[in-house]
Design a protein around this motif. Sequence first.
Motif, PDB file in Angstrom:
ATOM      1  N   PRO A  63     -46.829  37.236 -28.916  1.00  9.38           N
ATOM      2  CA  PRO A  63     -45.441  37.484 -28.491  1.00  9.38           C
ATOM      3  C   PRO A  63     -45.401  37.726 -26.980  1.00  9.38           C
ATOM      4  CG  PRO A  63     -45.950  38.748 -30.458  1.00  9.38           C
ATOM      5  CD  PRO A  63     -47.250  38.170 -29.969  1.00  9.38           C
ATOM      6  N   GLY A  65     -43.045  38.851 -23.327  1.00 10.07           N
ATOM      7  CA  GLY A  65     -41.904  39.442 -22.651  1.00 10.07           C
ATOM      8  C   GLY A  65     -41.534  40.815 -23.169  1.00 10.07           C
ATOM      9  N   GLU A  66     -40.565  41.383 -22.481  1.00  8.27           N
ATOM     10  CA  GLU A  66     -40.095  42.728 -22.803  1.00  8.27           C
ATOM     11  C   GLU A  66     -39.632  42.836 -24.255  1.00  8.27           C
ATOM     12  OE1 GLU A  66     -36.302  45.304 -21.368  1.00  8.27           O
ATOM     13  OE2 GLU A  66     -37.545  44.412 -19.790  1.00  8.27           O
ATOM     14  N   ASP A  67     -39.015  41.750 -24.746  1.00  6.71           N
ATOM     15  CA  ASP A  67     -38.502  41.741 -26.120  1.00  6.71           C
ATOM     16  C   ASP A  67     -39.507  41.207 -27.135  1.00  6.71           C
ATOM     17  OD1 ASP A  67     -36.076  42.784 -25.266  1.00  6.71           O
ATOM     18  OD2 ASP A  67     -35.251  40.787 -24.874  1.00  6.71           O
ATOM     19  N   GLN A  68     -40.738  40.918 -26.665  1.00  9.17           N
ATOM     20  CA  GLN A  68     -41.787  40.411 -27.563  1.00  9.17           C
ATOM     21  C   GLN A  68     -41.272  39.223 -28.393  1.00  9.17           C
ATOM     22  OE1 GLN A  68     -45.301  41.836 -27.753  1.00  9.17           O
ATOM     23  NE2 GLN A  68     -44.341  41.855 -25.739  1.00  9.17           N
ATOM     24  N   MET A  69     -40.737  38.225 -27.683  1.00  6.28           N
ATOM     25  CA  MET A  69     -40.215  37.025 -28.334  1.00  6.28           C
ATOM     26  C   MET A  69     -41.357  36.234 -28.962  1.00  6.28           C
ATOM     27  SD  MET A  69     -37.429  35.867 -25.464  1.00  6.28           S
ATOM     28  CE  MET A  69     -38.588  36.027 -24.100  1.00  6.28           C
ATOM     29  N   ARG A  70     -41.058  35.570 -30.084  1.00  9.53           N
ATOM     30  CA  ARG A  70     -42.045  34.770 -30.816  1.00  9.53           C
ATOM     31  C   ARG A  70     -41.406  33.466 -31.263  1.00  9.53           C
ATOM     32  NH1 ARG A  70     -43.049  38.655 -35.747  1.00  9.53           N
ATOM     33  NH2 ARG A  70     -40.811  38.368 -35.744  1.00  9.53           N
ATOM     34  N   GLU A  73     -38.643  33.416 -34.098  1.00 14.54           N
ATOM     35  CA  GLU A  73     -37.211  33.643 -33.891  1.00 14.54           C
ATOM     36  C   GLU A  73     -36.556  32.512 -33.105  1.00 14.54           C
ATOM     37  OE1 GLU A  73     -39.394  36.328 -33.024  1.00 14.54           O
ATOM     38  OE2 GLU A  73     -39.098  37.253 -34.987  1.00 14.54           O
ATOM     39  N   TRP A  98     -45.504  31.887 -28.557  1.00 12.68           N
ATOM     40  CA  TRP A  98     -44.256  31.816 -27.779  1.00 12.68           C
ATOM     41  C   TRP A  98     -44.410  30.734 -26.711  1.00 12.68           C
ATOM     42  CZ3 TRP A  98     -43.426  32.416 -22.512  1.00 12.68           C
ATOM     43  CH2 TRP A  98     -42.103  32.558 -22.095  1.00 12.68           C
ATOM     44  N   TRP A 102     -38.292  28.693 -25.521  1.00 12.03           N
ATOM     45  CA  TRP A 102     -37.767  29.500 -26.619  1.00 12.03           C
ATOM     46  C   TRP A 102     -36.246  29.619 -26.494  1.00 12.03           C
ATOM     47  CZ3 TRP A 102     -35.039  34.014 -27.209  1.00 12.03           C
ATOM     48  CH2 TRP A 102     -35.167  34.689 -28.426  1.00 12.03           C
TER      49      TRP A 102
END
Length: 104
Positions: A63, A65-70, A73, A98, A102
Amino acid sequence: MQREQEDALRERIASLLRAGLKTKTEPFPENDREFASLLAELQHLPSDDLEGKLVISGFVDHPYGEDQMRCQECMYYLVHRKWCDLPELALPVEAHWWCRLWRI
């Protein structure tokens, strides 16, 4: 692409990322023009240039970034196939990876 081929390619990608392939995670495209520019870069690659796709799209195997994007999502992720359906990529990917293309 058959399931076995996708699994083998996913493992090859994982191996490249584990080995430290340097990808371009920044800058993250903040608008449609920047996103389209990245897509144009990908469209100029030969379709079999796997490392080029990974580098330009900024793939990482965790994941981000700050928001732990994967990938899980992302709007382009096909959950049951474990697949990135963005036509310029069209790659088997893991849910916890990621890339900077995204989108939600």
